[in-house]
Write an enzyme that holds these catalytic residues in place. Structure first.
Site: not given
Length: 309
Positions: A102, A180-182, A185
């Protein structure tokens, strides 16, 4: 794929160790060469070799010069930069880099550009899920970059090997998967903040945090709400650290930068960040669910919930 395909995995932390093990087993079932495993602390690679069919790599140069596909899962932007910069001069043309850390979207874009210039493909494939999901092979993989042919080559090593689900994003912009990962999260840290506030409210108002936990389990069964509430109820955040505050703070910094760049406002993230900073400063690098301790203190309780005199 050909039987001469050599794969490597760099970064054998809580997530990487489990993912590398699954990939090593998959390669063995296909009768491919053993996975090359590298970690800065070589003992981690040697431990993996005790339980899985891997070959321990002794340097990043060895990994880069001999691999067709390189997976990496590292702690932060600095570790990713240090590792990729060390490998770049030795990479073979046609190598596929599958970066699963990440990191900031901008950093991913910069390495994708550099990779393309030397005939290397950079795939940004961060994963969603805690270490327990990595162990069970039940992560969600977010994939951006790489053409259809490249994706077809690597997909059998990802699904259903390290995860059951892949969300495919654009081929031209690797940053999409990091964005998208953020977003993912953001939901994790926001849920933690919300549960911590609700648990504190229940206790401070005399209902009892145990009853709040019981309510969450009844209304929202088998969700993260109950999991996080359980950690807060039992104060396991000190010795069962699934997501350390320092890692959460790293991700929060990326989330807030993404929000700034996008013109979005994230007040709950700012509040979580303040609580996390206070816990880290006053108590230590506990699990992110320990933010409940700071909220308890604000409500006239002590950090671990005993009433103040």
């Amino acid at each position: 794929m050909t039987t001469s395909l050599q794969c490597s995995f760099v970064g054998l932390g809580a997530m990487g160790h489990a993912m590398a093990g699954h990939i090593a087993n998959k390669l063995s079932s296909l009768q491919y060469p053993p996975l090359l495993a590298f970690n800065r602390t070589q003992a981690r690679a040697k431990d993996l070799k005790k339980t899985h069919p891997v070959q321990v790599a002794t340097s990043l140069e060895q990994v880069a010069s001999s691999s067709d596909i390189i997976f990496s899962c590292l702690l932060n932007d600095g570790a990713v930069s240090e590792t990729i910069d060390a490998m770049f001069p030795h990479l073979k043309s046609g190598t596929i880099l599958i970066e699963q850390s990440t990191i900031s979207p901008a950093l991913a874009q910069s390495y994708a550009k550099k990779a393309k210039e030397v005939g290397v493909t950079y795939l940004a494939c961060p994963v969603m899920g805690p270490p327990s999901k990595a162990v069970s092979g039940d992560l969600t993989v977010l994939m951006a970059g790489g053409n259809t042919e490249v994706r077809a080559k690597v997909m059998p090593l990802l699904i259903p090997v390290i995860g059951k689900k892949v969300i495919e994003l654009g081929q031209d912009d690797v940053a999409e998967s990091l964005r998208l990962k953020l977003c993912g999260n953001f939901f994790i840290t926001s849920v933690v903040e919300m549960v911590a506030e609700g648990m504190t409210l229940g206790e401070a108002s005399g209902v009892g945090q145990d009853k709040v936990k019981e309510l969450l389990d009844a209304v929202f069964p088998n969700t993260l709400l109950g999991i996080y509430a359980d950690r807060m109820l039992n104060n396991t955040y000190k010795d069962q650290i699934a997501f350390p505050i320092t890692t959460a703070k790293k991700d929060v910094a990326h989330i807030l930068q993404l929000a700034k760049d996008s013109g979005a406002k994230l007040p709950i993230t700012e509040i979580f960040s303040e609580n996390a900073d206070k816990v880290l400063s006053d108590h230590g690098n506990y699990d992110l669910t320990s933010v409940v301790g700071n909220l308890r203190e604000k409500a006239g309780l002590d950090f671990d919930l005993k009433k103040k005199n």
